[in-house]
Design a protein around this motif. Structure first.
Motif, mmCIF file in Angstrom:
data_model
loop_
_atom_site.group_PDB
_atom_site.id
_atom_site.type_symbol
_atom_site.label_atom_id
_atom_site.label_comp_id
_atom_site.label_asym_id
_atom_site.label_seq_id
_atom_site.Cartn_x
_atom_site.Cartn_y
_atom_site.Cartn_z
ATOM 1 N N SER A 2 0.809 -1.202 0.000
ATOM 2 C CA SER A 2 0.000 0.000 0.000
ATOM 3 C C SER A 2 0.846 1.257 0.000
ATOM 4 N N THR A 3 2.150 1.140 0.329
ATOM 5 C CA THR A 3 3.036 2.304 0.231
ATOM 6 C C THR A 3 3.141 2.765 -1.221
ATOM 7 N N SER A 23 4.859 2.819 8.042
ATOM 8 C CA SER A 23 4.883 2.145 9.342
ATOM 9 C C SER A 23 3.862 1.030 9.389
ATOM 10 N N ARG A 24 2.678 1.310 8.873
ATOM 11 C CA ARG A 24 1.625 0.294 8.839
ATOM 12 C C ARG A 24 2.059 -0.904 8.010
ATOM 13 N N ASP A 25 2.657 -0.641 6.840
ATOM 14 C CA ASP A 25 3.090 -1.736 5.972
ATOM 15 C C ASP A 25 4.196 -2.556 6.611
ATOM 16 N N GLN A 326 2.754 2.411 18.086
ATOM 17 C CA GLN A 326 3.855 2.961 18.899
ATOM 18 C C GLN A 326 5.196 2.371 18.486
ATOM 19 N N ALA A 327 5.171 1.253 17.770
ATOM 20 C CA ALA A 327 6.406 0.630 17.290
ATOM 21 C C ALA A 327 6.768 1.087 15.883
ATOM 22 N N GLY A 328 6.001 2.024 15.339
ATOM 23 C CA GLY A 328 6.237 2.491 13.984
ATOM 24 C C GLY A 328 7.397 3.464 13.896
#
Length: 349
Positions: A2-3, A23-25, A326-328
């Motif tokens: 999706s990036t 970050s999500r990816d 928070q880990a992104g």
């Protein structure tokens, strides 16, 4: 990914920037069960092996904190804690007897507050992760709170089915006690499955610890509430299912095959703390993104905690954020705010 779609047609959600999308990816890739694809499995193994280096490049933490690597030994189970474990008592006893030579890798992050300590239980669906791979999370937690952090590498499924992880967490807790910390100076913290393990450890001990800090904790494993459908395309997790032998919940509970009892475990309070007795819960902070598939699970758990417990129950919802954001990457939407509020919660105790 999706990036790439972000570049071509814009973000998945209107409030996301490129860093948030990336970050999500990244987290979705790390959370993907790669056991069905040899290529993904090889990439996943390489990624986890070199994650300490990769994360320091992608998620730099500027800290001068002293880091000490150590090992945690096995501890005998206190018979008193087994009384509340129900069907897990026999398995825990057997695991403890077979683990006398066990040594768990761990690491300690020093900080300005030497009177309190955070015992951090890492996520990874109980099937991946080590203390070393979670060093950046430990460093950020120590930096945000001013409290020292101890993280440890519990044994993983499917090689070590549940409740091996609970016994390992018990040993880590006993190690912290041996360091001289009383319960009212100990904080349990964890993300995702680590949040689940933190709640299970608290149920095992029923100790008056200082607080719980949970980031997107797994509190149920039925995947039936509406947010599992509503946020399925945006979030990073897949539904839990026992019917797929490659699923992480199957690997945790029944790696050698299903039985009728396995399905009954899905409502066991150690597996699904939403069914737990929460009347003696310590002060608790729960953070969750509104784009998470587990959102409705976590909101309902927090409501149960507020009804049952007289302690502070602080639920923080972050608009359009995904699982364990928070880990992104630093700069991800709400990233700084979430860590600042974790620090504020700890300082308020």
């Amino acid at each position: 990914m999706s990036t790439i779609q972000f570049i071509v047609s814009g973000p998945m959600l209107p409030t996301w920037d490129r860093r948030t999308q990336l970050s999500r990816d990244l987290i979705r890739f790390l959370a993907t069960n790669s056991s069905e694809s040899p290529l993904l499995r090889a990439l996943s193994v390489a990624c986890f092996k070199y994650w300490p280096i990769i994360s320091q490049i992608l998620q730099p933490v500027h800290s001068n904190a002293q880091i000490s690597e150590l090992t945690i030994p096995a501890y005998p189970l206190n018979p008193a804690v087994l009384e509340a474990t129900g069907l897990w008592a026999h398995k825990l006893t057997s695991i403890a007897q077979a683990s006398q030579q066990m040594r768990m890798e761990a690491e300690h992050i020093a900080s300005t507050d030497s009177k309190h300590i955070i015992l951090y239980l890492h996520g990874g669906s109980y099937t991946s992760g080590t203390a070393r791979q979670y060093r950046n999370m430990h460093l950020r937690l120590a930096q945000a709170t001013g409290v020292q952090v101890l993280g440890f590498s519990y044994r993983l499924a499917p090689q070590a089915p549940y409740p091996t992880q609970l016994y390992d967490a018990y040993c880590a807790y006993q190690y912290v006690r041996d360091l001289g910390f009383s319960d009212d100076h100990i904080i349990f913290a964890g993300d995702s499955a680590g949040g689940n393990l933190a709640l299970a450890l608290w149920q095992l001990l029923r100790a008056p610890i200082r607080a719980l800090v949970l980031l997107s904790p797994r509190v149920d494993v039925t995947s039936t509430r509406d947010s599992w459908k509503r946020n399925a395309q945006v979030d990073v997790l897949r539904p839990y299912t026992l019917d797929n032998s490659h699923s992480t919940i199957r690997q945790l509970l029944a790696p050698k095959g299903l039985s009728q009892q396995t399905y009954q475990l899905l409502s066991n309070p150690f597996i699904a703390p939403i069914h737990a007795d929460l009347t003696q819960l310590p002060p608790i902070l729960v953070q969750v993104g509104t784009a998470e598939v587990m959102l409705d699970d976590i909101v309902e758990f927090a409501a149960q905690a507020q009804m049952q417990s007289s302690s502070t129950v602080e639920l923080q919802q972050y608009e359009n954020m995904f699982h364990v954001f928070q880990a992104g990457l630093p700069g991800t939407r709400h990233f700084k705010e979430a860590w600042e509020r974790i620090g504020a919660f700890i300082r308020s105790l």
